[in-house]
Scaffold this active site. Structure first.
Site, mmCIF file in Angstrom:
data_model
loop_
_atom_site.group_PDB
_atom_site.id
_atom_site.type_symbol
_atom_site.label_atom_id
_atom_site.label_comp_id
_atom_site.label_asym_id
_atom_site.label_seq_id
_atom_site.Cartn_x
_atom_site.Cartn_y
_atom_site.Cartn_z
ATOM 1 N N SER A 48 0.820 -1.214 0.000
ATOM 2 C CA SER A 48 0.000 0.000 0.000
ATOM 3 C C SER A 48 0.853 1.263 0.000
ATOM 4 O O SER A 48 0.366 2.345 -0.332
ATOM 5 C CB SER A 48 -0.919 0.017 1.227
ATOM 6 O OG SER A 48 -1.813 -1.070 1.221
ATOM 7 N N GLY A 230 -4.234 -1.908 -0.956
ATOM 8 C CA GLY A 230 -3.394 -1.596 -2.107
ATOM 9 C C GLY A 230 -3.179 -0.104 -2.239
ATOM 10 O O GLY A 230 -3.851 0.697 -1.586
ATOM 11 N N GLY A 232 -2.633 3.695 -4.437
ATOM 12 C CA GLY A 232 -3.222 4.431 -5.542
ATOM 13 C C GLY A 232 -4.566 5.050 -5.230
ATOM 14 O O GLY A 232 -5.097 4.959 -4.119
ATOM 15 N N CYS A 258 -9.359 -1.854 3.382
ATOM 16 C CA CYS A 258 -8.596 -0.669 2.976
ATOM 17 C C CYS A 258 -8.968 -0.235 1.555
ATOM 18 O O CYS A 258 -10.025 0.333 1.350
ATOM 19 C CB CYS A 258 -7.102 -0.925 3.131
ATOM 20 S SG CYS A 258 -6.110 0.592 3.161
ATOM 21 N N PHE A 259 -8.134 -0.503 0.554
ATOM 22 C CA PHE A 259 -8.477 -0.162 -0.825
ATOM 23 C C PHE A 259 -9.768 -0.865 -1.222
ATOM 24 O O PHE A 259 -10.590 -0.319 -1.966
ATOM 25 C CB PHE A 259 -7.333 -0.570 -1.754
ATOM 26 C CG PHE A 259 -7.325 0.130 -3.080
ATOM 27 C CD1 PHE A 259 -7.240 1.508 -3.159
ATOM 28 C CD2 PHE A 259 -7.383 -0.582 -4.259
ATOM 29 C CE1 PHE A 259 -7.231 2.163 -4.380
ATOM 30 C CE2 PHE A 259 -7.361 0.054 -5.491
ATOM 31 C CZ PHE A 259 -7.282 1.431 -5.552
ATOM 32 N N GLN A 262 -12.741 1.226 -0.247
ATOM 33 C CA GLN A 262 -12.988 2.323 -1.173
ATOM 34 C C GLN A 262 -13.651 1.828 -2.457
ATOM 35 O O GLN A 262 -14.546 2.482 -3.008
ATOM 36 C CB GLN A 262 -11.673 3.034 -1.478
ATOM 37 C CG GLN A 262 -11.039 3.675 -0.258
ATOM 38 C CD GLN A 262 -9.560 3.943 -0.425
ATOM 39 O OE1 GLN A 262 -9.021 3.883 -1.538
ATOM 40 N NE2 GLN A 262 -8.875 4.238 0.673
ATOM 41 N N ASN A 300 -3.467 2.665 6.887
ATOM 42 C CA ASN A 300 -2.590 3.245 5.874
ATOM 43 C C ASN A 300 -3.437 3.597 4.670
ATOM 44 O O ASN A 300 -3.630 2.782 3.778
ATOM 45 C CB ASN A 300 -1.474 2.275 5.474
ATOM 46 C CG ASN A 300 -0.696 2.785 4.276
ATOM 47 O OD1 ASN A 300 -0.643 3.985 4.025
ATOM 48 N ND2 ASN A 300 -0.110 1.876 3.513
ATOM 49 N N GLY A 302 -4.747 7.161 2.104
ATOM 50 C CA GLY A 302 -4.774 8.575 1.786
ATOM 51 C C GLY A 302 -6.057 9.015 1.128
ATOM 52 O O GLY A 302 -6.238 10.200 0.835
ATOM 53 N N PHE A 303 -6.982 8.042 0.862
ATOM 54 C CA PHE A 303 -8.278 8.330 0.260
ATOM 55 C C PHE A 303 -9.373 7.751 1.153
ATOM 56 O O PHE A 303 -9.106 6.872 1.974
ATOM 57 C CB PHE A 303 -8.373 7.724 -1.143
ATOM 58 C CG PHE A 303 -7.421 8.330 -2.131
ATOM 59 C CD1 PHE A 303 -7.832 9.341 -2.981
ATOM 60 C CD2 PHE A 303 -6.102 7.887 -2.218
ATOM 61 C CE1 PHE A 303 -6.948 9.902 -3.905
ATOM 62 C CE2 PHE A 303 -5.210 8.440 -3.123
ATOM 63 C CZ PHE A 303 -5.643 9.457 -3.968
ATOM 64 N N HIS A 350 -6.786 -2.070 8.810
ATOM 65 C CA HIS A 350 -6.145 -3.368 8.612
ATOM 66 C C HIS A 350 -6.391 -4.294 9.800
ATOM 67 O O HIS A 350 -5.650 -4.233 10.784
ATOM 68 C CB HIS A 350 -4.636 -3.191 8.408
ATOM 69 C CG HIS A 350 -4.263 -2.514 7.133
ATOM 70 N ND1 HIS A 350 -3.938 -3.215 5.987
ATOM 71 C CD2 HIS A 350 -4.193 -1.209 6.798
ATOM 72 C CE1 HIS A 350 -3.670 -2.362 5.010
ATOM 73 N NE2 HIS A 350 -3.812 -1.140 5.481
ATOM 74 N N GLU A 352 -5.690 -7.356 9.997
ATOM 75 C CA GLU A 352 -4.569 -8.278 10.169
ATOM 76 C C GLU A 352 -3.473 -7.651 11.033
ATOM 77 O O GLU A 352 -2.739 -8.348 11.716
ATOM 78 C CB GLU A 352 -4.005 -8.706 8.810
ATOM 79 C CG GLU A 352 -3.108 -7.707 8.135
ATOM 80 C CD GLU A 352 -3.851 -6.541 7.518
ATOM 81 O OE1 GLU A 352 -3.185 -5.559 7.119
ATOM 82 O OE2 GLU A 352 -5.098 -6.592 7.436
#
Length: 400
Positions: A48, A230, A232, A258-259, A262, A300, A302-303, A350, A352
């Site tokens: 990530s 992940g 991006g 996480c990703f 989103q 972790n 940023g979006f 996360h 985990e």
């Protein structure tokens, strides 16, 4: 030993003079800070962080070296590394090498000896910025030339990095204990600990490349689909969003981290946006609206997903009712989604948590309960009710 000069340059022109650490040369990326006081090896090997220059707020890094058991992926992914005081010696019985040796091995350009507290406060005030680390011959470049390189690089917004970190070939982790069934995992930058925890709950884990088709998933015929963390911008992942929509139409249970959270938000019809400086570290408080408990989480990102907190709303794209299941107690950012009429939920953090708190490990049990209920023909409302209570974790956590 003679130290070599290095410099960190931010897009606003701020410069931090220090010493070369890790590989020598030039690296560009988005400068972000991580607040964890432990787990630097897991942070560095978390896919990530691809494309980001990571600033460690903990002052001493490298004390326990690195080992062959704790990496979360096949390599270090950060674009650059910023620390205040790198340890001059390694003191841990599990260590197999010093940290800087792995930084050199994977070509990670770093800088040490700067005031990371001041740098972190600047990012908190201004937001994550483009930056660059210059060492070796590149440290001697003209200041204006260095700043131009920093400013001309592409920003994180609109960037798709899944292909850079995902597996290119399918592979399988065998289930442990009582077999639940086959699980398809879309690797958008998955961490090894995530795969291990899924296998420990009885899933035969089939890890798939990020560009897998819905036809291949239907051919595989898994009981459920999982989207990993992940790097991006989620707005640049249209193919994965459409794949998830097809999966929801098929009625297959879904869990995203996480990703993956989103992308579930986008699949349901909500928007996403870039946070000023993001959430990164292992001490982020989150409120679980299903149980009324507060979890200390590892994060972790940023979006974030743009969805209303406190209300049950209709999915803008016709997937039924949706609610925000978790939110940040620091800034009310959406930290989880739960669909009420299709079997899908996700969290922004996360569970985990390697390294980090294990408060959220119950989410893997919640997912297993949902999948088993659907497999055994239990109606959705009953399956959802069975999966709302945190279960005690019976697996062995990371040694970190």
């Amino acid at each position: 030993m003679t130290r070599e000069r290095a410099v960190l340059v931010l897009e606003d022109g701020t410069r931090y003079e220090g010493w070369a650490y890790g590989a020598r040369g030039r690296t560009l990326g988005e400068v972000v800070f991580a607040t964890g006081m432990t787990g630097y090896q897991e942070t560095l090997t978390d896919p990530s962080y691809a494309g980001q220059i990571v600033v460690q707020t903990a002052p001493h890094i490298g004390n326990t070296g690195v080992n062959d058991e704790d990496p979360e992926s096949r390599r270090i992914w950060v674009a650059g590394y910023v620390v205040r005081d790198p340890s001059r010696m390694v003191s841990n019985w599990r260590a197999t090498a010093p940290l800087d040796e792995h930084l050199v091995r994977d070509g990670v350009v770093g800088i040490s000896g700067i005031d990371t507290r001041a740098l972190t406060r600047r990012i908190r005030d201004v937001g994550a910025m483009k930056g660059g680390i210059f060492s070796g011959p590149d440290a001697g470049l003209d200041d204006a030339a260095q700043l131009q390189m920093v400013r001309e690089q592409d920003g994180m917004a609109g960037k798709n990095l899944s292909a850079a970190v995902s597996t290119t070939d399918e592979y399988v982790l065998e289930a442990e204990g009582e077999l639940v069934g086959r699980l398809a995992v879309l690797d958008l930058g998955v961490k090894l600990s995530t795969l291990r925890y899924l296998a420990a709950r009885g899933f035969e884990v089939h890890v798939l490349p990020q560009d897998v088709s819905i036809e291949r998933i239907r051919e595989l015929d898994p009981l459920a689909l999982f989207y990993s963390n992940g790097p991006g911008d989620p707005s640049a992942s249209d193919a994965q969003v459409e794949l998830l929509r097809e999966n929801l139409r098929d009625g297959r249970p879904f869990f995203g981290i996480c990703f993956g959270n989103q992308l579930l938000g986008r699949a349901l019809g909500f928007g996403t946006y870039k946070l000023p400086f993001g959430h990164r570290g292992i001490n982020q408080p989150v409120f679980d609206t299903l149980t009324g408990t507060v979890e200390i989480t590892s994060q972790n990102h940023g979006f974030a997903v743009d969805a209303p907190i406190g209300d049950v709303v209709e999915s803008p794209l016709g997937f039924g009712r949706v609610e925000v299941s978790h939110f940040s107690l620091n800034d009310n950012v959406v930290e989880g989604l739960r669909a009420l009429d299709v079997p899908a939920f996700s969290v922004q953090y996360h569970p985990e948590a390697a390294a980090g708190p294990h408060d959220s490990m119950y989410l893997f049990d919640r997912f297993r309960d949902m999948v088993v209920a659907r497999r055994d023909g239990i109606p959705l409302d009953a399956a959802t009710a069975a999966a709302t209570t945190p279960a005690a974790d019976t697996t062995t956590g990371s040694s970190n």
